[in-house]
Design a protein around this motif. Sequence first.
Motif, PDB file in Angstrom:
ATOM      1  N   ARG A 125      42.271   9.715  66.111  1.00  0.00           N
ATOM      2  CA  ARG A 125      43.251  10.493  66.300  1.00  0.00           C
ATOM      3  C   ARG A 125      44.383  10.091  65.695  1.00  0.00           C
ATOM      4  NH1 ARG A 125      43.792  12.177  72.383  1.00  0.00           N
ATOM      5  NH2 ARG A 125      44.822  10.162  73.234  1.00  0.00           N
TER       6      ARG A 125
ATOM      7  N   THR B 105      47.824  16.554  70.737  1.00  0.00           N
ATOM      8  CA  THR B 105      47.548  17.208  70.291  1.00  0.00           C
ATOM      9  C   THR B 105      47.338  15.866  69.013  1.00  0.00           C
ATOM     10  OG1 THR B 105      48.948  18.012  71.124  1.00  0.00           O
ATOM     11  CG2 THR B 105      48.868  18.136  68.971  1.00  0.00           C
TER      12      THR B 105
ATOM     13  N   VAL C 146      45.489  14.556  65.361  1.00  0.00           N
ATOM     14  CA  VAL C 146      44.646  16.015  63.701  1.00  0.00           C
ATOM     15  C   VAL C 146      43.992  14.819  64.215  1.00  0.00           C
ATOM     16  CG1 VAL C 146      43.850  16.147  61.392  1.00  0.00           C
ATOM     17  CG2 VAL C 146      46.741  16.267  61.962  1.00  0.00           C
TER      18      VAL C 146
ATOM     19  N   GLN D  39      42.820  19.713  63.115  1.00  0.00           N
ATOM     20  CA  GLN D  39      43.489  19.900  64.043  1.00  0.00           C
ATOM     21  C   GLN D  39      43.491  19.988  65.075  1.00  0.00           C
ATOM     22  OE1 GLN D  39      47.119  18.671  63.232  1.00  0.00           O
ATOM     23  NE2 GLN D  39      47.662  19.771  65.343  1.00  0.00           N
TER      24      GLN D  39
ATOM     25  N   THR E  44      45.601  21.475  68.675  1.00  0.00           N
ATOM     26  CA  THR E  44      46.423  21.551  69.302  1.00  0.00           C
ATOM     27  C   THR E  44      46.316  22.334  71.101  1.00  0.00           C
ATOM     28  OG1 THR E  44      48.188  22.220  67.055  1.00  0.00           O
ATOM     29  CG2 THR E  44      48.698  22.579  69.041  1.00  0.00           C
TER      30      THR E  44
END
Length: 123
Positions: A38, A92, A94, A118, A120
């Motif tokens: 990530r 949070t 990508v 993504q 979030t």
Amino acid sequence: QVHLVESGGGLVQAGGSLRLSCAASGRTLRPNFMGWFRQAPGKEREFVAAINYWGGMNTYYADSVKGRFTISRDAIASSVYLQMNSLKSEDTAVYYCAAALRFENLPESWDYWGQGTQVTVSS
């Protein structure tokens, strides 16, 4: 060549759950390991979890996600999954699916990458 496509990202409240999927394809689909990394804004890409793709018994996790995230794979479906529970705002980022012949938790050691999805987490 291995082609990876992630799905399952989205917006979730803190404490919630999401399940990411990664579908793999390619004529030379023989990675020994598949995993998730990530990257949050302004930060370097970091290791999240990995699994021995063919054996499926060996799994590896970053300390920050141990006990909350679970990686699994379906070799017949050529897919890898990341179940994320008890999500926090710091999750949070990508999320990228990756494949490699050998396991190291450094992104530069992985051979193939998806385009990212993504995630979030709102507090």
